[in-house]
Write a protein that holds these residues in place. Structure first.
Motif, PDB file in Angstrom:
ATOM      1  N   THR A   3       0.830  -1.210   0.000  1.00 16.20           N
ATOM      2  CA  THR A   3       0.000   0.000   0.000  1.00 16.20           C
ATOM      3  C   THR A   3       0.861   1.255   0.000  1.00 16.20           C
ATOM      4  O   THR A   3       0.593   2.205  -0.738  1.00 16.20           O
ATOM      5  CB  THR A   3      -0.951  -0.002   1.220  1.00 16.20           C
ATOM      6  OG1 THR A   3      -1.760  -1.180   1.154  1.00 16.20           O
ATOM      7  CG2 THR A   3      -1.820   1.235   1.241  1.00 16.20           C
ATOM      8  N   LYS A   4       1.923   1.260   0.794  1.00 15.89           N
ATOM      9  CA  LYS A   4       2.834   2.406   0.812  1.00 15.89           C
ATOM     10  C   LYS A   4       3.444   2.627  -0.561  1.00 15.89           C
ATOM     11  O   LYS A   4       3.564   3.757  -1.032  1.00 15.89           O
ATOM     12  CB  LYS A   4       3.935   2.204   1.855  1.00 15.89           C
ATOM     13  CG  LYS A   4       4.919   3.375   1.905  1.00 15.89           C
ATOM     14  CD  LYS A   4       6.098   3.087   2.801  1.00 15.89           C
ATOM     15  CE  LYS A   4       7.103   4.203   2.859  1.00 15.89           C
ATOM     16  NZ  LYS A   4       7.576   4.717   1.601  1.00 15.89           N
ATOM     17  N   SER A   5       3.821   1.547  -1.249  1.00 14.46           N
ATOM     18  CA  SER A   5       4.424   1.696  -2.578  1.00 14.46           C
ATOM     19  C   SER A   5       3.424   2.243  -3.588  1.00 14.46           C
ATOM     20  O   SER A   5       3.786   3.032  -4.469  1.00 14.46           O
ATOM     21  CB  SER A   5       5.019   0.369  -3.056  1.00 14.46           C
ATOM     22  OG  SER A   5       4.013  -0.545  -3.399  1.00 14.46           O
ATOM     23  N   VAL A   6       2.161   1.851  -3.475  1.00 14.19           N
ATOM     24  CA  VAL A   6       1.127   2.387  -4.363  1.00 14.19           C
ATOM     25  C   VAL A   6       0.972   3.884  -4.130  1.00 14.19           C
ATOM     26  O   VAL A   6       0.958   4.673  -5.074  1.00 14.19           O
ATOM     27  CB  VAL A   6      -0.219   1.653  -4.156  1.00 14.19           C
ATOM     28  CG1 VAL A   6      -1.352   2.387  -4.861  1.00 14.19           C
ATOM     29  CG2 VAL A   6      -0.123   0.214  -4.644  1.00 14.19           C
ATOM     30  N   VAL A   7       0.874   4.278  -2.868  1.00  6.28           N
ATOM     31  CA  VAL A   7       0.739   5.705  -2.533  1.00  6.28           C
ATOM     32  C   VAL A   7       1.965   6.476  -3.028  1.00  6.28           C
ATOM     33  O   VAL A   7       1.822   7.543  -3.643  1.00  6.28           O
ATOM     34  CB  VAL A   7       0.537   5.887  -1.003  1.00  6.28           C
ATOM     35  CG1 VAL A   7       0.644   7.358  -0.610  1.00  6.28           C
ATOM     36  CG2 VAL A   7      -0.803   5.302  -0.576  1.00  6.28           C
ATOM     37  N   ASP A   8       3.159   5.957  -2.807  1.00  2.00           N
ATOM     38  CA  ASP A   8       4.384   6.629  -3.269  1.00  2.00           C
ATOM     39  C   ASP A   8       4.390   6.809  -4.788  1.00  2.00           C
ATOM     40  O   ASP A   8       4.798   7.856  -5.292  1.00  2.00           O
ATOM     41  CB  ASP A   8       5.631   5.854  -2.843  1.00  2.00           C
ATOM     42  CG  ASP A   8       5.895   5.912  -1.349  1.00  2.00           C
ATOM     43  OD1 ASP A   8       5.262   6.735  -0.647  1.00  2.00           O
ATOM     44  OD2 ASP A   8       6.732   5.110  -0.869  1.00  2.00           O
ATOM     45  N   ALA A   9       3.944   5.799  -5.528  1.00  2.00           N
ATOM     46  CA  ALA A   9       3.919   5.890  -6.998  1.00  2.00           C
ATOM     47  C   ALA A   9       2.901   6.923  -7.470  1.00  2.00           C
ATOM     48  O   ALA A   9       3.183   7.709  -8.378  1.00  2.00           O
ATOM     49  CB  ALA A   9       3.614   4.524  -7.603  1.00  2.00           C
ATOM     50  N   VAL A  10       1.741   6.949  -6.843  1.00  4.67           N
ATOM     51  CA  VAL A  10       0.714   7.934  -7.206  1.00  4.67           C
ATOM     52  C   VAL A  10       1.218   9.344  -6.911  1.00  4.67           C
ATOM     53  O   VAL A  10       1.068  10.258  -7.732  1.00  4.67           O
ATOM     54  CB  VAL A  10      -0.616   7.636  -6.470  1.00  4.67           C
ATOM     55  CG1 VAL A  10      -1.603   8.788  -6.635  1.00  4.67           C
ATOM     56  CG2 VAL A  10      -1.223   6.333  -6.973  1.00  4.67           C
ATOM     57  N   VAL A  11       1.835   9.532  -5.763  1.00  3.97           N
ATOM     58  CA  VAL A  11       2.395  10.840  -5.395  1.00  3.97           C
ATOM     59  C   VAL A  11       3.486  11.250  -6.378  1.00  3.97           C
ATOM     60  O   VAL A  11       3.539  12.408  -6.812  1.00  3.97           O
ATOM     61  CB  VAL A  11       2.918  10.828  -3.941  1.00  3.97           C
ATOM     62  CG1 VAL A  11       3.754  12.054  -3.630  1.00  3.97           C
ATOM     63  CG2 VAL A  11       1.751  10.708  -2.960  1.00  3.97           C
TER      64      VAL A  11
END
Length: 180
Positions: free
Chosen positions: A8-16
């Protein structure tokens, strides 16, 4: 257990990263850093070989989000499938090692996207995997030309390295179903 929090953190980081104007082109390399945790290790205190493949999911997700493919997967109601892989392990990843996952598109044909993932610790390669992946609609793999079109990309013109082409060709003769 699947590393949901890390994923989930990696998804948020990629979107950001995309919102900050840091998307990737299809020919660029995605890099994600994770730390080998207690839930990743086997009895030898190194990353379990099965976990390596699971952690590669994090790199693949970053790549598909940052290239815009994930947005099209959602918009078109498509899926993505891994249809084949070959992996090499060369260096152990120990508990608490900081691991950089690199992901890149290394080939494409009419039907498949070939992705290479690699894991690096302290600048040294530890493992790599070559994946045959496909974009699906209605449970069937669709042509890569259609995928490129919705991404606004021209035809893939980067030559596939000979070792990758050899793997593609040799896999065509792989016996299926397996002997039981």
């Amino acid at each position: 257990m699947y590393p949901y929090l890390r994923y989930t953190k990696s998804v948020v980081d990629a979107v950001v990263a995309n919102k900050k104007g840091q998307p990737l082109e299809l020919d660029q390399v995605s890099e994600v850093t994770v730390r080998c945790s207690i839930t990743d290790i086997d009895p030898m205190f190194e990353m379990n070989n099965g976990r390596v493949l699971t952690v590669y999911d994090i790199g693949r997700t970053d790549f598909i989000i940052r290239t815009g493919l994930a947005k099209q997967l959602l918009k078109q109601r498509w899926g993505m499938v891994v249809a084949g892989s070959t992996i090499q392990y060369r260096k152990r990843i120990r508990l608490f090692d900081k691991v950089t996952i690199k992901t890149q598109l290394v080939g494409m044909d009419e039907r498949w996207l070939y992705l290479e993932h690699s894991m690096w610790v302290k600048g040294k390669p530890c493992s790599s995997v070559l994946l045959r992946t496909g974009v699906t609609a209605g449970g069937k793999v669709i042509e890569t030309a259609k995928v490129l079109k919705v991404l606004g990309e021209k035809a893939w013109d980067t030559p596939t390295e000979p070792w990758i082409q050899d793997w593609i060709e040799s896999d065509k003769t792989h016996r299926w179903p397996p002997m039981g």
